[in-house]
Scaffold this motif. Structure first.
Motif, PDB file in Angstrom:
ATOM      1  N   SER A   1       0.844  -1.186   0.000  1.00  0.00           N
ATOM      2  CA  SER A   1       0.000   0.000   0.000  1.00  0.00           C
ATOM      3  C   SER A   1       0.880   1.237   0.000  1.00  0.00           C
ATOM      4  N   ILE A   2       0.404   2.291  -0.634  1.00  0.00           N
ATOM      5  CA  ILE A   2       1.106   3.571  -0.515  1.00  0.00           C
ATOM      6  C   ILE A   2       1.183   3.988   0.947  1.00  0.00           C
ATOM      7  N   ALA A   3       0.187   3.572   1.742  1.00  0.00           N
ATOM      8  CA  ALA A   3       0.203   3.862   3.179  1.00  0.00           C
ATOM      9  C   ALA A   3       1.383   3.199   3.886  1.00  0.00           C
ATOM     10  N   GLY A   4       1.970   2.175   3.265  1.00  0.00           N
ATOM     11  CA  GLY A   4       3.095   1.482   3.874  1.00  0.00           C
ATOM     12  C   GLY A   4       4.410   2.232   3.774  1.00  0.00           C
ATOM     13  N   TYR A   5       4.432   3.346   3.054  1.00  0.00           N
ATOM     14  CA  TYR A   5       5.653   4.138   2.924  1.00  0.00           C
ATOM     15  C   TYR A   5       5.707   5.286   3.936  1.00  0.00           C
ATOM     16  N   MET A   6       4.672   5.403   4.760  1.00  0.00           N
ATOM     17  CA  MET A   6       4.623   6.515   5.715  1.00  0.00           C
ATOM     18  C   MET A   6       3.726   6.120   6.884  1.00  0.00           C
ATOM     19  N   GLY A   7       4.007   6.664   8.042  1.00  0.00           N
ATOM     20  CA  GLY A   7       3.159   6.414   9.197  1.00  0.00           C
ATOM     21  C   GLY A   7       1.994   7.385   9.199  1.00  0.00           C
ATOM     22  N   LEU A   8       0.792   6.889   8.904  1.00  0.00           N
ATOM     23  CA  LEU A   8      -0.375   7.756   8.802  1.00  0.00           C
ATOM     24  C   LEU A   8      -1.119   7.820  10.135  1.00  0.00           C
ATOM     25  N   PRO A   9      -1.564   8.996  10.537  1.00  0.00           N
ATOM     26  CA  PRO A   9      -2.255   9.126  11.818  1.00  0.00           C
ATOM     27  C   PRO A   9      -3.549   8.318  11.842  1.00  0.00           C
ATOM     28  N   PHE A  10      -3.731   7.582  12.932  1.00  0.00           N
ATOM     29  CA  PHE A  10      -4.885   6.731  13.161  1.00  0.00           C
ATOM     30  C   PHE A  10      -4.956   5.546  12.195  1.00  0.00           C
ATOM     31  N   ARG A  11      -3.921   5.378  11.390  1.00  0.00           N
ATOM     32  CA  ARG A  11      -3.768   4.176  10.552  1.00  0.00           C
ATOM     33  C   ARG A  11      -2.365   3.602  10.716  1.00  0.00           C
ATOM     34  N   GLY A  12      -1.748   3.889  11.855  1.00  0.00           N
ATOM     35  CA  GLY A  12      -0.357   3.505  12.055  1.00  0.00           C
ATOM     36  C   GLY A  12      -0.110   2.016  11.957  1.00  0.00           C
TER      37      GLY A  12
ATOM     38  N   TYR B   1      -9.899  11.806  15.889  1.00  0.00           N
ATOM     39  CA  TYR B   1     -10.033  10.465  15.327  1.00  0.00           C
ATOM     40  C   TYR B   1     -11.325  10.343  14.530  1.00  0.00           C
ATOM     41  N   ALA B   2     -12.429  10.838  15.069  1.00  0.00           N
ATOM     42  CA  ALA B   2     -13.710  10.773  14.353  1.00  0.00           C
ATOM     43  C   ALA B   2     -13.625  11.514  13.024  1.00  0.00           C
ATOM     44  N   GLN B   3     -12.989  12.673  13.048  1.00  0.00           N
ATOM     45  CA  GLN B   3     -12.822  13.475  11.826  1.00  0.00           C
ATOM     46  C   GLN B   3     -11.980  12.736  10.791  1.00  0.00           C
ATOM     47  N   THR B   4     -10.877  12.132  11.250  1.00  0.00           N
ATOM     48  CA  THR B   4      -9.991  11.397  10.344  1.00  0.00           C
ATOM     49  C   THR B   4     -10.686  10.162   9.783  1.00  0.00           C
ATOM     50  N   LEU B   5     -11.459   9.485  10.615  1.00  0.00           N
ATOM     51  CA  LEU B   5     -12.173   8.285  10.183  1.00  0.00           C
ATOM     52  C   LEU B   5     -13.165   8.614   9.073  1.00  0.00           C
ATOM     53  N   ASP B   6     -13.866   9.707   9.212  1.00  0.00           N
ATOM     54  CA  ASP B   6     -14.793  10.124   8.155  1.00  0.00           C
ATOM     55  C   ASP B   6     -14.045  10.381   6.848  1.00  0.00           C
TER      56      ASP B   6
ATOM     57  N   LEU C   1      -0.087  16.608   8.405  1.00  0.00           N
ATOM     58  CA  LEU C   1      -0.929  17.242   9.427  1.00  0.00           C
ATOM     59  C   LEU C   1      -1.970  18.160   8.770  1.00  0.00           C
ATOM     60  N   ASN C   2      -1.538  18.890   7.772  1.00  0.00           N
ATOM     61  CA  ASN C   2      -2.470  19.770   7.060  1.00  0.00           C
ATOM     62  C   ASN C   2      -3.533  18.965   6.295  1.00  0.00           C
ATOM     63  N   HIS C   3      -3.067  17.864   5.670  1.00  0.00           N
ATOM     64  CA  HIS C   3      -3.991  17.039   4.895  1.00  0.00           C
ATOM     65  C   HIS C   3      -5.091  16.458   5.793  1.00  0.00           C
ATOM     66  N   TYR C   4      -4.690  16.005   6.967  1.00  0.00           N
ATOM     67  CA  TYR C   4      -5.661  15.388   7.890  1.00  0.00           C
ATOM     68  C   TYR C   4      -6.303  16.399   8.830  1.00  0.00           C
ATOM     69  N   LYS C   5      -5.919  17.671   8.678  1.00  0.00           N
ATOM     70  CA  LYS C   5      -6.474  18.750   9.498  1.00  0.00           C
ATOM     71  C   LYS C   5      -6.258  18.486  10.979  1.00  0.00           C
ATOM     72  N   LEU C   6      -5.056  18.081  11.322  1.00  0.00           N
ATOM     73  CA  LEU C   6      -4.715  17.750  12.713  1.00  0.00           C
ATOM     74  C   LEU C   6      -3.900  18.868  13.361  1.00  0.00           C
TER      75      LEU C   6
END
Length: 269
Positions: free
Chosen positions: A131-142, A200-205, A264-269
């Motif tokens: 997964s592209i997610a495997g190249y970076m530690g994503l918040p709430f999908r670590g 977390y709720a915001q990121t999950l949506d 952080l900007n992308h996930y609005k964190l």
């Protein structure tokens, strides 16, 4: 040219089904797997067999049955996987172990099962769906990032170990595609009063919106077919929207803090 025998884990739906259908239409003999064969009595695109990547005996039996019938396995596609979301602090550890068992240990069991046959027949190809997610530690999908990142590193190591056997090992790293992965994903509950509740709720949506609006998984099938027909495929093959693939380039060239700020900007964190 002799038809290639292809073995795909997690072939009953989503990316696995798309790959299997496409390769069948290209003349390959495809065997896809599912944990619950009884749920697919009328499955038509290709042959579906019983296999649970968490069960080594199940793996050995399925591989043996295909080899007995076809005499070979030319391509293994490790596609079976599950999603997981949640704050690292609040995700139950038993769920962490489960996702590693499926996404990381499962592909290792599969590779161990097919490599003796591939050596015997003088070659083969292993394609790990990471997964592209495997190249970076994503918040709430670590934890999901960690399983796919670990499989990517195993891919890098194994391809060097088996190169003298005529076996190629590579990974295909999809971005967001319109599949049913969200239905089977484990979501750590959004806890009332948690320090992570709102973020977390915001990121999950946002995660669910990204999957629902994702691309056609047939793009992944095209990438797999291309790799299967290359003598020396690259180890890393990201597939997805331009910005998703471009994010990997940015990670390589930007300072860590700058890249983190982008996330952080992308996930609005």
């Amino acid at each position: 040219m002799e038809s290639k025998v292809v073995f795909i884990t997690g072939g009953s739906s989503g990316i696995g089904k798309s790959i299997g259908t496409f390769l069948t239409n290209k003349g390959c003999k495809v065997y896809g797997t599912t944990r619950n064969l009884e749920n697919y009595p009328d499955f038509e695109p290709f042959t579906l067999i019983q296999l649970d990547v968490k069960d080594v005996e199940s793996i050995k039996k399925a591989v043996s049955d295909v080899v007995s019938k076809e005499g070979r396995i030319d391509v293994l596609i490790n596609n079976a996987g599950v999603g997981i979301t949640g704050p690292i602090e609040e995700t139950p550890h038993e769920e962490i172990l489960k996702v590693f068992e499926t996404n990381f240990h499962g592909p290792i069991h599969m590779m161990k099962a097919v490599l003796p046959q591939m050596r015997k027949q003088g070659g083969g190809a292993i394609i790990n769906i990471t997964s592209i997610a495997g190249y970076m530690g994503l918040p709430f999908r670590g934890f999901y990032s960690a399983t796919k990142g670990a499989l990517g590193l195993i891919t890098e190591a194994l391809r060097m170990e088996v190169k003298d056997f005529g076996v190629t090992v590579t990974n295909v790293a999809p971005g967001d595609f319109a599949t049913n992965i969200a239905a089977g994903r484990y979501h750590a509950p959004v806890l009332d009063g948690s320090a992570y509740e709102d973020k977390y709720a915001q990121t999950l949506d946002g995660i669910n919106v990204d999957v629902d609006s994702g691309g056609d998984p047939m793009q992944v099938a095209h990438a797999v077919y291309k790799i299967m027909n290359q003598k020396a495929p690259k180890v890393h093959n990201p597939v997805g929207a331009f910005l998703q693939k471009f994010s990997l380039c940015l990670k390589r060239i930007l300072p860590d803090k700058v890249y983190e700020k982008l996330l952080l900007n992308h996930y609005k964190l």
